[in-house]
Write an enzyme that holds these catalytic residues in place. Structure first.
Site, PDB file in Angstrom:
ATOM      1  N   TYR A 175      18.968  31.878  17.009  1.00  0.00           N
ATOM      2  CA  TYR A 175      17.944  32.037  15.961  1.00  0.00           C
ATOM      3  C   TYR A 175      18.215  31.196  14.714  1.00  0.00           C
ATOM      4  O   TYR A 175      17.367  30.382  14.332  1.00  0.00           O
ATOM      5  CB  TYR A 175      17.805  33.511  15.566  1.00  0.00           C
ATOM      6  N   LYS A 199      16.901  24.181  11.973  1.00  0.00           N
ATOM      7  CA  LYS A 199      16.577  22.803  12.371  1.00  0.00           C
ATOM      8  C   LYS A 199      15.056  22.571  12.309  1.00  0.00           C
ATOM      9  O   LYS A 199      14.613  21.459  12.005  1.00  0.00           O
ATOM     10  CB  LYS A 199      17.111  22.497  13.776  1.00  0.00           C
TER      11      LYS A 199
END
Ligand code: NDP
Length: 231
Positions: free
Chosen positions: A150, A156
């Site tokens: 997660y 990202k």
């Protein structure tokens, strides 16, 4: 050209540092510990091209101090590579997550990149040779979303949005802004089973920085060969 690379002491960051040096670039190799054996070896080999700087991307004052030291010597940057990241809370379900650990991942993976750009942009040579390269991951992709990692995947994805926003902000200056999926690599993060060597990825990323590879993507999120990644 003058490169700044975060997390330069191991993994892809170290490979990027070595590749840029081999091609004759000047590198500001930044890491939390500048006493790393491998970086010191590179310093012996490329003493005129390599400057090691102590930066913890969670510590804004360490970034400010590095900027001051570059300014003192009237130095500027052509390429910023935000490479430092962590992959924690692996394979945990949402019920099992330690939220403080998630906050650390966000602090390094996205806020770290923001701190670097905020402070180094004033000494960045904006122009058609310049690049900001944020090292992302396919874990950020909606198309490939999976129930796990997660904080990594979410941080990202935020990094990809940062890249897209910077691309807009710098569009009139000709600066190339990319969020690059480097491939699954044999590093401490990627593990031994990974198919790719970080040295090979580093060559492809420096090709992108040198504009030797044509980027074929509407958005900044690209694979290491310049092709579009699924958003
Ligand atoms: P590694 O885990 O091997 O290295 C991570 C680097 O980030 C180290 O140099 C580490 O420094 C540095 N770092 C972590 N936290 C901080 C911090 N607070 N301040 C400064 N530096 C920090 O990772 P890789 O080399 O494999 O990954 C490089 C990039 O590629 C990352 O952005 C990663 O997300 C991405 N990536 C990697 C993949 C892979 O298969 N390996 C796949 C997809 C993306 P220290 O030694 O001090 O901990």
């Amino acid at each position: 050209m003058n490169y700044l690379i975060t997390g330069a002491n191991r993994g892809l960051g170290l490979s990027l540092t070595e590749e840029a040096l081999k091609r004759g670039h000047h590198v500001y190799a930044t890491s939390r510990s500048i006493k790393d054996e491998r970086l010191l070896q590179l310093k012996e080999q490329y003493s005129d091209q390599l400057v090691m700087l102590s930066i913890d991307v969670q510590d804004e004052s360490s970034i400010e101090e590095a900027v001051v030291s570059l300014k003192k010597n009237s130095q500027y940057l052509d390429v910023i590579i935000n490479n430092a990241a962590i992959l924690n809370e692996r394979e945990k379900t949402i019920e099992e997550l330690d939220i403080d650990a998630c906050a650390v991942a966000f602090d390094i993976n996205i806020l770290g990149a923001m701190r670097i750009i905020k402070h180094f942009l004033p000494i960045f040579h904006k122009g058609p040779r310049a690049s900001i390269l944020n090292i992302s991951s396919e874990a950020a992709s909606f198309t490939n979303a999976y129930a796990g990692d997660y904080p990594y995947g979410m941080s990202k994805a935020a990094l990809n949005m940062l890249s897209e926003k910077l691309k807009m902000y710098l569009k009139d200056d000709g600066v190339q802004v990319l969020s690059i999926h480097p491939g699954w690599m044999k590093t401490d993060m990627g593990g031994e089973k990974a198919p790719f060597d970080p040295d090979e990825t580093a060559r492809m990323i420096v090709d992108l920085a040198e504009r030797k590879t044509e980027v074929d993507s509407r958005y900044s999120f690209v694979n290491r060969d310049g092709s579009a990644m699924n958003i």
